[in-house]
Design an enzyme around this catalytic site. Structure first.
Site, PDB file in Angstrom:
ATOM      1  N   HIS A 278      -3.535  -9.256   5.787  1.00 15.78           N
ATOM      2  CA  HIS A 278      -2.682  -9.295   6.970  1.00 15.78           C
ATOM      3  C   HIS A 278      -1.414 -10.062   6.614  1.00 15.78           C
ATOM      4  CE1 HIS A 278      -1.796  -8.737  11.126  1.00 15.78           C
ATOM      5  NE2 HIS A 278      -1.787 -10.029  11.405  1.00 15.78           N
ATOM      6  N   GLU A 289      -6.534 -16.806   6.418  1.00 16.00           N
ATOM      7  CA  GLU A 289      -6.983 -15.547   5.842  1.00 16.00           C
ATOM      8  C   GLU A 289      -7.459 -15.747   4.405  1.00 16.00           C
ATOM      9  OE1 GLU A 289      -5.644 -10.878   5.324  1.00 16.00           O
ATOM     10  OE2 GLU A 289      -4.110 -12.360   5.823  1.00 16.00           O
ATOM     11  N   LYS A 310       3.927  -7.025   3.692  1.00 14.53           N
ATOM     12  CA  LYS A 310       4.840  -7.511   4.730  1.00 14.53           C
ATOM     13  C   LYS A 310       5.988  -8.320   4.138  1.00 14.53           C
ATOM     14  CE  LYS A 310       1.557  -7.706   8.635  1.00 14.53           C
ATOM     15  NZ  LYS A 310       0.312  -7.244   7.984  1.00 14.53           N
ATOM     16  N   HIS A 315       6.739  -7.426   9.414  1.00 12.94           N
ATOM     17  CA  HIS A 315       5.522  -7.231  10.203  1.00 12.94           C
ATOM     18  C   HIS A 315       5.773  -6.155  11.246  1.00 12.94           C
ATOM     19  CE1 HIS A 315       1.868  -7.719  12.212  1.00 12.94           C
ATOM     20  NE2 HIS A 315       1.860  -9.012  12.459  1.00 12.94           N
TER      21      HIS A 315
END
Length: 388
Positions: A278, A289, A310, A315
């Site tokens: 992510h 994470e 990203k 994002h």
């Protein structure tokens, strides 16, 4: 793959008075390459992007609608979005305030609602199977792909067009995320502002775009001679039940979603070669994470590449998990893993291999795609390299 940053000054509105004035905008997008002028005028930008990506996906799959022998009810569309047509909402709120209710566009509602991407795409291709949208913030696109696969797994469809679309580079979105201090304020360095897992990260950089895949039951795809790009092998979805924006300690919900995806795929940590994290470039997400990945993969976490695209795309909110799924599919297919750019200073809490040195070439038999959203929504997908 080249590590080219997508960040730059916002051009879609005058952001001069905003704390954050940067974004990863799509450059030179021409909606008329996919839409008539009338359609382009009546479609919010997020819908334009969804249609463009759906067109590319269908063309890549060799389809213009349900294939021969496939009933229209066996081909569906499931496209997620975090906020839908927010630019259209802003514009019509302004019209209502300044010019009165009679001047609000009759196309406002169908331009704004998040489900309209799935609706328009289904109309465009005559898809009468399962048709709806997932709205789970930054997990929307991943949820859409996972749920679409489950429709196929339950025998409710043979094919699904699935993914996510977002175009939220708008004043209210930028102001809102800035107010909660979630966005980077490196306005003097837009290309280097998105820096996942770097000690100097100060928030995410918003992006826009769409990622759409054609999912097809494997024997059905083989029978029609489809060019199969990869195998969607596993899906896990959980909730944090913790906080409206912050991850729980040790990112327990993310751990559970990753484990569920691996179990659904019937594989273990030793089978994963790449994690598309992510990786938002926010102070809270990246170490949480990292800890979750280490908890799930164990020692294997130090052997895989844990990358965040990203760093280049920004994002994409509800479209993030979908476009990142495309990258996972291609990493398995090509053995080329995208880099994580803008690394300058090591964070001791982020101690995995993130691909900071550039694109990595190595075989990828299976990849894990992580997506986590405000509200505690977690969606993880496993894709495998397709072996005929």
């Amino acid at each position: 793959m080249a590590g080219t940053p997508g960040g730059g000054p916002i051009t879609q509105f005058d952001a001069g008075g905003f704390a954050t004035r940067i974004a990863c905008e799509i450059k030179d997008f021409d909606p008329l390459a996919h839409l008539t002028r009338k359609e382009a005028r009546r479609y919010d930008r997020f819908l334009q992007l969804a249609v463009a990506a759906a067109d590319e996906a269908m063309q890549g799959a060799g389809l213009s609608g349900p294939p021969t022998g496939c009933p229209p009810t066996a081909f569906g569309a499931l496209i997620g979005s975090g906020v839908g047509g927010i630019a259209t909402l802003e514009a019509n709120c302004k019209v209502l305030d300044e010019r009165g209710p009679a001047r609000v566009s009759p196309f406002f509602i169908p331009m704004f609602i998040p489900d309209i991407a799935a609706g328009v795409v289904s109309i465009r291709y005559g898809l009468r199977g399962p048709n709806y949208a997932t709205v789970s913030a930054c997990a929307s696109g991943a949820h859409a792909i996972g749920e679409a696969a489950r429709h196929i797994g339950r025998g409710e469809a043979d094919l699904m067009l699935a993914g996510g679309a977002e175009a939220a580079v708008t004043p209210i979105t930028i102001a809102g995320f800035s107010a909660m201090k979630a966005m980077s304020r490196r306005n003097d360095d837009p290309a280097g502002a998105s820096r996942p897992f770097d000690a100097g990260r100060d928030g995410f950089v918003i992006g826009e775009g769409a990622g759409i895949l054609v999912l097809e039951e494997m024997e059905h795809a083989r029978a029609r001679g489809a060019d199969i790009l990869g195998e969607l092998a596993g899906y896990g979805a959980t909730g944090d039940a913790h906080h409206i924006t912050a991850p729980p300690p040790e990112a327990k919900g993310a751990q559970e979603a990753m484990r569920a995806a691996l179990a659904d795929a019937g594989i273990g940590p030793e089978d994963i070669d790449y994690v598309n994290a992510h990786g938002t470039s926010t102070p809270a997400n990246d170490p949480a994470e990292t800890a979750a990945i280490k908890a799930v993969l164990g020692p294997r976490a130090y052997d895989v590449v844990v990358g965040s695209t990203k760093s280049m795309t920004g994002h994409l909110l509800g479209a993030a998990g979908a476009i990142e799924m495309v990258m996972c599919v291609m990493a398995c297919r090509t053995g080329r893993i995208p880099p994580t750019i803008n690394f300058a200073e090591k964070d001791e809490a982020c101690d995995l291999e993130y691909g900071h040195a550039g694109m990595i070439e190595r075989p990828v038999s299976a990849a894990l795609n992580n997506s986590f959203g405000f509200g505690g929504h977690n969606a993880c997908l496993v894709v495998r390299r397709y072996e005929d």
